[in-house]
Design an enzyme around this catalytic site. Structure first.
Site, PDB file in Angstrom:
ATOM      1  N   ASP A 155       0.637  -1.163   0.003  1.00 20.44           N
ATOM      2  CA  ASP A 155       0.089  -0.060  -0.102  1.00 20.44           C
ATOM      3  C   ASP A 155       0.743   1.250   0.111  1.00 20.44           C
ATOM      4  O   ASP A 155       0.451   2.266   0.763  1.00 20.44           O
ATOM      5  CB  ASP A 155      -0.864   0.098   1.247  1.00 20.44           C
ATOM      6  N   LYS A 171      -6.699  -5.093  -3.058  1.00 19.40           N
ATOM      7  CA  LYS A 171      -7.341  -5.408  -2.032  1.00 19.40           C
ATOM      8  C   LYS A 171      -8.220  -4.593  -1.523  1.00 19.40           C
ATOM      9  O   LYS A 171      -8.012  -3.449  -1.098  1.00 19.40           O
ATOM     10  CB  LYS A 171      -6.370  -6.076  -1.102  1.00 19.40           C
ATOM     11  N   CYS A 215      -2.113  -2.499   7.707  1.00 20.31           N
ATOM     12  CA  CYS A 215      -2.317  -3.449   6.508  1.00 20.31           C
ATOM     13  C   CYS A 215      -0.988  -4.298   6.639  1.00 20.31           C
ATOM     14  O   CYS A 215      -1.007  -5.445   5.859  1.00 20.31           O
ATOM     15  CB  CYS A 215      -2.197  -2.655   5.354  1.00 20.31           C
TER      16      CYS A 215
END
Ligand code: C5J
Length: 240
Positions: free
Chosen positions: A33, A138, A171
């Protein structure tokens, strides 16, 4: 998959809580990310009231890892926390959390927050995926949740994951725990991850290595790069 002459089956990395034995070609780099929406002003992270400058320190170390993995031609995975434009994959329990200035899907200076196809959803330019690298979109915190990641790793013969990215306690940690439950050995590179809350990063590292490495291992970037030198040296002349 080519195996270089004379390369040991495992390269020892000085890590916590004990040595990590990295297997050439079986270890993927997973960059979580590193999107403009988290790292840059005006994105989702900023809309939640975070000091996004805290994440900048992870960019150059992540780039160093990418450069090395690319030089070795080992598998690279990038993830993006992202949603479909109709937000059909963003449950209200996620979208309506807290009291941000802007919510997922609202329009900010870099387009709709965390929506695929918008400028803010892209990975920061210096870490942008290259052709042949996996890009996993995701909708959740964990990269295995409703994504093809596990199938792709199995296809590539990967059994170890080296982690970089943001944020450490959200995450990155969620994905490490998912991976650990699926049987992958996980190594987090300390300088290549960051949190909006430095204390949360420090606490997450301790959680990962506690109890004999209950989630995985953590190593400094220098230790990993040193461990990879034999693999770099063993590349065929055409690849060096
Ligand atoms: C967050 C992430 N912090 N990538 N996402 O919401 O860690």
């Amino acid at each position: 998959m080519s195996v270089e002459m004379g390369l040991p089956v495992a390269l020892p990395v000085a890590a916590r809580p004990f040595e990590f034995r990295l297997e050439p070609h079986r270890a993927a780099l997973v960059v979580i990310d590193m999107q403009r929406d988290f790292v840059e002003p005006g994105g989702f992270g900023a809309a939640l009231g975070n000091d996004v400058s805290q994440l900048a320190a992870a960019v150059d170390p992540t780039r160093a890892l990418l450069d090395t993995w690319r030089a070795l031609a080992w598998p690279v995975v990038h993830t993006r926390e992202s949603h479909a434009p109709d937000l059909s994959d963003c449950p209200p329990a996620k979208r309506n959390r807290g009291n941000p200035r802007l919510r997922i899907g609202d329009v900010g200076p870099m387009g709709r927050l965390l929506v695929r196809g918008e400028p803010g959803c892209e990975i920061v330019p210096s870490l942008a995926p290259q052709p042949g690298e996996l890009l996993i979109d995701k909708p959740g915190k964990g990269a295995f949740h409703v994504t093809p990641l596990q199938a792709e790793l199995e296809r590539l013969g990967v059994r170890q994951l080296v982690f970089a990215g943001v944020t450490t306690e959200v995450c990155v940690q969620t994905t490490m725990r998912e991976a650990n439950d699926r049987g992958y050995e996980c190594l987090l590179v300390e300088e290549a991850t960051a949190s909006y809350f430095p204390a949360f990063k420090a606490a997450t590292i301790e959680m990962i290595v506690a109890q004999g490495g209950i989630v995985g291992w953590v190593a400094p970037l220098s230790a990993l790069l040193a461990a990879l030198q034999p693999a770099l040296a063993a590349r065929p002349p055409s690849a060096a």
